[in-house]
Enzyme design. Sequence first.
Site, PDB file in Angstrom:
ATOM      1  N   THR A   2      73.760 -18.268 -23.045  1.00 37.98           N
ATOM      2  CA  THR A   2      72.834 -19.234 -23.607  1.00 37.98           C
ATOM      3  C   THR A   2      72.980 -19.237 -25.112  1.00 37.98           C
ATOM      4  OG1 THR A   2      71.059 -17.658 -23.596  1.00 37.98           O
ATOM      5  CG2 THR A   2      71.202 -19.036 -21.703  1.00 37.98           C
ATOM      6  N   PRO A   8      76.375 -13.216 -27.112  1.00 39.09           N
ATOM      7  CA  PRO A   8      75.900 -14.025 -26.020  1.00 39.09           C
ATOM      8  C   PRO A   8      76.113 -13.439 -24.648  1.00 39.09           C
ATOM      9  CG  PRO A   8      77.880 -14.940 -26.922  1.00 39.09           C
ATOM     10  CD  PRO A   8      77.575 -13.701 -27.686  1.00 39.09           C
ATOM     11  N   LEU A  65      72.375 -10.292 -22.473  1.00 41.51           N
ATOM     12  CA  LEU A  65      71.612 -11.506 -22.199  1.00 41.51           C
ATOM     13  C   LEU A  65      71.123 -12.073 -23.525  1.00 41.51           C
ATOM     14  CD1 LEU A  65      69.370 -10.574 -19.109  1.00 41.51           C
ATOM     15  CD2 LEU A  65      71.247 -12.226 -19.163  1.00 41.51           C
ATOM     16  N   ASP A  66      71.304 -13.371 -23.706  1.00 41.50           N
ATOM     17  CA  ASP A  66      70.845 -14.017 -24.929  1.00 41.50           C
ATOM     18  C   ASP A  66      69.325 -14.105 -24.959  1.00 41.50           C
ATOM     19  OD1 ASP A  66      73.468 -14.367 -25.651  1.00 41.50           O
ATOM     20  OD2 ASP A  66      73.587 -16.346 -24.743  1.00 41.50           O
ATOM     21  N   PRO A  67      68.738 -14.380 -26.119  1.00 35.27           N
ATOM     22  CA  PRO A  67      67.270 -14.433 -26.215  1.00 35.27           C
ATOM     23  C   PRO A  67      66.608 -15.363 -25.200  1.00 35.27           C
ATOM     24  CG  PRO A  67      68.227 -14.388 -28.393  1.00 35.27           C
ATOM     25  CD  PRO A  67      69.386 -14.512 -27.447  1.00 35.27           C
TER      26      PRO A  67
END
Length: 328
Positions: A2, A8, A65-67
């Site tokens: 994401t 990322p 995992l992206d924010p």
Amino acid sequence: MTTPPTAPTGSLACCVEGNRPMASGTETLSGILPLDKPAGLTSAAAVARVKKIGGRVKVGHLGTLDPMATGLLPLCLGEGTKAAPYLSIADKAYEGVILLGVITDTLDVTGTVAERRKVPDLASIDLESLAARFTGNIEQVPPAFSAIKKGGVPMYRLARKGEAPAMDPRRVRITFLELSVAGPERLSVRLRCSKGTYVRSLARDIGEALGCGGTLEALRRTGFGRLDLASAVTLAELEEGGRERLRRALIPLSEALSDLRPVRVDDETAGRLRRGQQQALASAPPPRRAGETGRVLGPAGELVAVVREQEGRWRLDRVFAESAPCGP
């Protein structure tokens, strides 16, 4: 997979923080923590919060995992950081939502909208056939906003300055893909894929196949190898329960590496292997095939080492120190 990130989704290195020994009299925590990461938090920030709970213990994460993304973020604690190379190669499972008719620079809804297009009538689309086009071994172009490096520089840094070069396609594997209508302009997606797969790129490619473009609106990781969300713990639970709750949530390394063949040894052999004495492997059950990897277990089922077959014999690949019991 994401947003423009610090690193990322799809990045597989085990990023480690904190390597100082625990204070005398405090047991060292070791194992794999299945964390349910909330939205709005980077993977590095999640590591920092767990490290604060655990004290002076090494903590690393697998499969960033992206924010914007939520779900299963495995953390490696203590000796668990040594297991990262054997865990990071596992397939991942995701659930998400693709917003159709919108094209963004980051391939998700956190980016800048570059174009809008009309969305076709989704009721007329054969979604099963569409999913089949993206199932199996496929060529996928990663997002420009990614941690992939060119000349030692992460692409997302160049992309932010408008300098990212064209990305080369990569071979990835999607073993399961299911698409369903989630609204007039949205598709729900469920998939299981190999490491290196970008769901953002998949959202883009599915949108292009429909002629309208698409971007990733939501993403949740539901599985990582043998781990799933049923065993995951939240940061809120950990921060309320403290170090003891953290200890109980840890998965023992012998269990986390259960895909590897067990090679059982007695206590004396375990001690010799922990001292790096290769010759102690002569008394262990031999390899069954070329290139085999095994996990050496002591009398109590604790992980002692990971071994690999070389020229018909076991060779030490990684040794694990004794650690305090974890789990319920």
